[in-house]
Design an enzyme around this catalytic site. Structure first.
Site, short mmCIF file in Angstrom:
data_model
loop_
_atom_site.label_atom_id
_atom_site.label_comp_id
_atom_site.label_asym_id
_atom_site.label_seq_id
_atom_site.Cartn_x
_atom_site.Cartn_y
_atom_site.Cartn_z
N HIS A 191 49.71 -4.85 -24.05
CA HIS A 191 50.96 -4.54 -23.35
C HIS A 191 51.04 -3.08 -22.92
O HIS A 191 51.69 -2.75 -21.95
CB HIS A 191 52.16 -5.01 -24.16
CG HIS A 191 52.26 -6.51 -24.14
ND1 HIS A 191 51.69 -7.29 -25.11
CD2 HIS A 191 52.74 -7.35 -23.20
CE1 HIS A 191 51.87 -8.57 -24.80
NE2 HIS A 191 52.50 -8.62 -23.64
N GLU A 434 50.44 -20.79 -22.59
CA GLU A 434 49.59 -19.68 -23.00
C GLU A 434 48.91 -19.95 -24.34
O GLU A 434 48.35 -19.05 -24.94
CB GLU A 434 50.35 -18.36 -22.99
CG GLU A 434 51.69 -18.38 -23.66
CD GLU A 434 52.47 -17.06 -23.49
OE1 GLU A 434 51.92 -16.08 -22.99
OE2 GLU A 434 53.64 -17.05 -23.90
N ASP A 458 47.39 -14.42 -22.90
CA ASP A 458 47.37 -15.02 -24.23
C ASP A 458 46.47 -16.25 -24.26
O ASP A 458 45.82 -16.51 -25.27
CB ASP A 458 48.80 -15.40 -24.66
CG ASP A 458 49.51 -14.21 -25.28
OD1 ASP A 458 48.87 -13.48 -26.04
OD2 ASP A 458 50.70 -13.99 -24.96
N CYS A 505 50.93 -16.29 -14.26
CA CYS A 505 51.58 -14.97 -14.37
C CYS A 505 50.81 -14.02 -15.29
O CYS A 505 51.25 -12.91 -15.54
CB CYS A 505 53.03 -15.11 -14.82
SG CYS A 505 53.19 -15.74 -16.49
C1 PEP Z 1 50.37 -13.81 -20.74
O1 PEP Z 1 50.20 -13.97 -21.94
O2 PEP Z 1 49.50 -14.05 -19.88
C2 PEP Z 1 51.65 -13.29 -20.22
C3 PEP Z 1 51.89 -13.24 -18.94
O3 PEP Z 1 52.56 -12.80 -21.12
P1 PEP Z 1 52.38 -11.40 -21.88
O4 PEP Z 1 51.30 -10.62 -21.17
O5 PEP Z 1 53.67 -10.68 -21.82
O6 PEP Z 1 51.99 -11.82 -23.25
MG MG Z 2 51.89 -13.94 -23.30
#
Ligand code: PEP
Ligand code: MG
Length: 582
Positions: A191, A434, A458, A505
């Site tokens: 993140h 995910e 994920d 996403c």
């Molecule tokens: C993901 O896991 O691909 C996602 C979009 O959520 P995050 O990156 O916030 O875990």
């Molecule tokens: Mg995620």
């Protein structure tokens, strides 16, 4: 001149002086002074406390201006603690009775306070122990007359070198003064990396020991796209990278011209491009870059950026302002996805779980903390009265989790109804796919949701059993692994069979290396960092759907990620021209 390769986390070239964070360690020797010197030591202590208090107060006002009152509260505790007359009195007592030097007396008092905070059963106070270290460092710095390397007071732009940076630290960074980030740990889809991309700060992570090789003040070149850091470059190298920097800026200006052009393949297949955002005010900026909506609003950053748990009103205001700022375009609000590397101090979250990525995170946490979850859902539903809000649940693994989340949402809707508060009755409800479990059962899930969005960050982590934020296994984290691709394909097919919209996403969606493949696999909706939108639009406009389908068909026949990588790179070079990295 030393070159070090890590993992590319945010593209772009930065050149500037290094500022090493967290390298300062104060070890205060037990020093006593001549009794005649005690009044001077008391003066030094009082001046240091007052200067520190003023500094914190300024930081608080600056944070309130930039990030809102809520975030500024982080400094309220610091200010109150430093201004407490008992703190000064205790340290002065030690100077007078034991003739300790000011620094040693203050360090003694702080050490006692820390023990006290740690020993009580109140989670809030335990959480403040880190703040006490911060306060101690600040005051000691003034007593000992050291200049503070304070990020909020930087006078010249720098490249930050750090062992680790938490997502909540990164979210407060100022793009004007922080040219680049160079970090020992982490991975490309951690993140912190995602925030760096949001802020458009060139970043390299997973450098292992860069903090040992840079002491501060050296010139650094950060080539975020290549995952390369050069320490003490010679003049010729600097000139070469300035050229690269210039060419990238020119290319970006050119891409901006595509803002209003449709994202459509030359043979007429439209692709919807959405953006991922972390904070409410990014929504309108994403639209300015040419996005057609927000495909992922990571609401947990509202919790990470503030000292206290945001109230229903504060959450509602953030969601309302985001949806109002984008007109009638969709805003997919993901319910808070806290845990793993996103720990909210206000909720007493600490890194105590042995395996946090597999622990009580995300929706699991919400279902165990129903009051918090309901307040959050109320705020989202209330914001739905102001635009096209859609709700998305993260980290779903089982059908019963999804059903529990939906039933909690229904309860909240009934409460709002009874209270006569406005909200949209038919808010679309979707889920993130995910986990491998959700991908494999996507046909069943699809029957119970309005849409699905594949979180490839994920999904890759859980499919390959590779922590996305752990630099030691970063080389094993491959989004194009055939197992990951086949799971994505399974979700797309489930979507087609049940007429459920499937978007992507995760970071794959905004990566030029994967764009044509995903379109060829049947994805018609991609959600990405705002920065990636123009480039992805250019790719889509440049390659016919038939070519994309051919790429997908060939890729899905390959069973090694190395083969897939070299095939995708080759196709990119052939069709678009130019190298593309992972
Ligand atoms: C993901 O896991 O691909 C996602 C979009 O959520 P995050 O990156 O916030 O875990
Ligand atoms: Mg995620």
């Amino acid at each position: 001149m030393i070159s070090k390769y890590g993992v590319s986390a945010s593209p772009g070239v930065a050149i500037g002086p290094a500022l090493v964070l967290d390298a300062e360690e104060y070890r205060i020797p037990r020093r006593t002074v001549d009794p005649a010197q005690t009044p001077r030591q008391i003066e030094v202590l009082q001046e240091a406390l007052e200067t520190s208090r003023q500094e914190v107060s300024e930081l608080r006002s600056a944070a309130a201006r930039k990030l809102g009152e809520q975030t500024a509260d982080i400094f309220a505790f610091h200010e109150g603690f430093i201004a407490d007359p008992k703190l000064a009195a205790e340290a002065i007592g030690l100077i007078q009775s034991k003739h300790f030097a000011a620094a040693y007396a203050f360090a003694q008092v702080m050490s006692k306070r820390r023990q006290m905070f740690q020993s009580v059963a109140v989670e809030y106070l335990k959480e403040r122990v880190r703040d006490l270290f911060d306060i101690e460092k600040r005051v000691l710095r003034h007593i000992l007359g050291r200049a503070r390397e304070d990020l909020a007071r930087l006078t010249e732009p720098v490249v930050i070198v750090a062992h680790d940076i938490t997502p909540s630290q990164a979210v407060g960074f100022d793009r004007e003064t922080i040219l680049g980030l160079v970090i020992d740990v982490g991975g490309a889809t951690s993140h912190t990396a995602i925030i760096a991309r949001m802020l458009d700060i060139p970043t390299v992570v997973a450098l292992n020991d860069v903090t040992n090789q840079v002491s501060g003040g050296e010139t650094l070149i950060v080539d975020g796209g290549e995952g390369l850091v050069i320490v003490n470059p010679d003049e010729e190298t600097i000139t070469r990278y300035r050229g690269k920097q210039r060419r990238q800026t020119e290319a970006e200006v050119e891409l901006k011209l595509l803002r209003d052009a449709p994202a459509e393949t030359p043979d007429g297949q439209p692709i919807t491009l959405w953006c991922n955002i972390e904070l409410a005010d990014e929504a309108s900026k994403a639209i300015e870059r040419g996005a057609q909506g927000i495909g992922l609003y990571r609401t947990e950053f509202l919790f990470l950026a503030s000292e206290r748990v945001p109230t229903e009103e504060q959450q509602f205001e953030a969601f309302r302002s985001a949806v109002q700022s984008i007109g009638d375009r969709p805003l997919l609000i993901r319910t808070v996805d806290l845990g793993a590397d996103k720990l909210a101090p206000s909720l007493g979250m600490t890194a105590h779980e042995p395996n946090p990525v597999l622990g009580l995170r995300s929706l699991r946490y919400c279902l165990r903390n129903l009051d918090l979850f309901k307040t959050h859902l109320r705020a989202i539903l209330r914001a739905s009265a102001f635009g096209d809000v859609r709700i998305m649940f993260p980290m779903i693994t089982t059908l019963s989790e999804l059903r529990q989340a939906k039933s909690t949402l229904n309860d909240v809707a009934e409460d709002l109804e009874e209270e006569g508060l406005a909200f949209r009755r038919n808010v679309p409800v979707g889920m993130m796919v995910e986990t491998p479990a959700a991908a494999m059962l996507s046909s069943s899930f699809a029957r119970e949701v309005d849409f699905m969005s594949v979180g490839t960050n994920d999904l890759t982590q859980y499919t390959l059993a590779v922590d996305r934020a752990n630099e030691r296994v970063a080389h094993l984290y491959s989004q194009h692994n055939p197992a990951v691709l086949r799971l994505i394909r399974q979700v797309i097919l489930a979507g087609l069979r049940t007429q459920t919209t499937v978007s992507i996403c995760g970071e794959m969606a905004g990566n030029p290396l994967y764009c044509l493949l995903l379109v060829g696999m049947g994805v018609r909706n991609l959600s990405m960092s705002p920065k990636n939108v123009p480039e992805i639009k250019r790719l889509i406009r440049g390659v016919p759907l038939a070519e994309c389908k051919r790429i997908a068909a060939k890729t899905l026949r390959l069973d090694s990620d190395r083969q897939i990588l070299s095939f995708l790179k080759g196709e990119h070079l052939r069709l678009i021209g130019g190298e593309v990295s992972e």
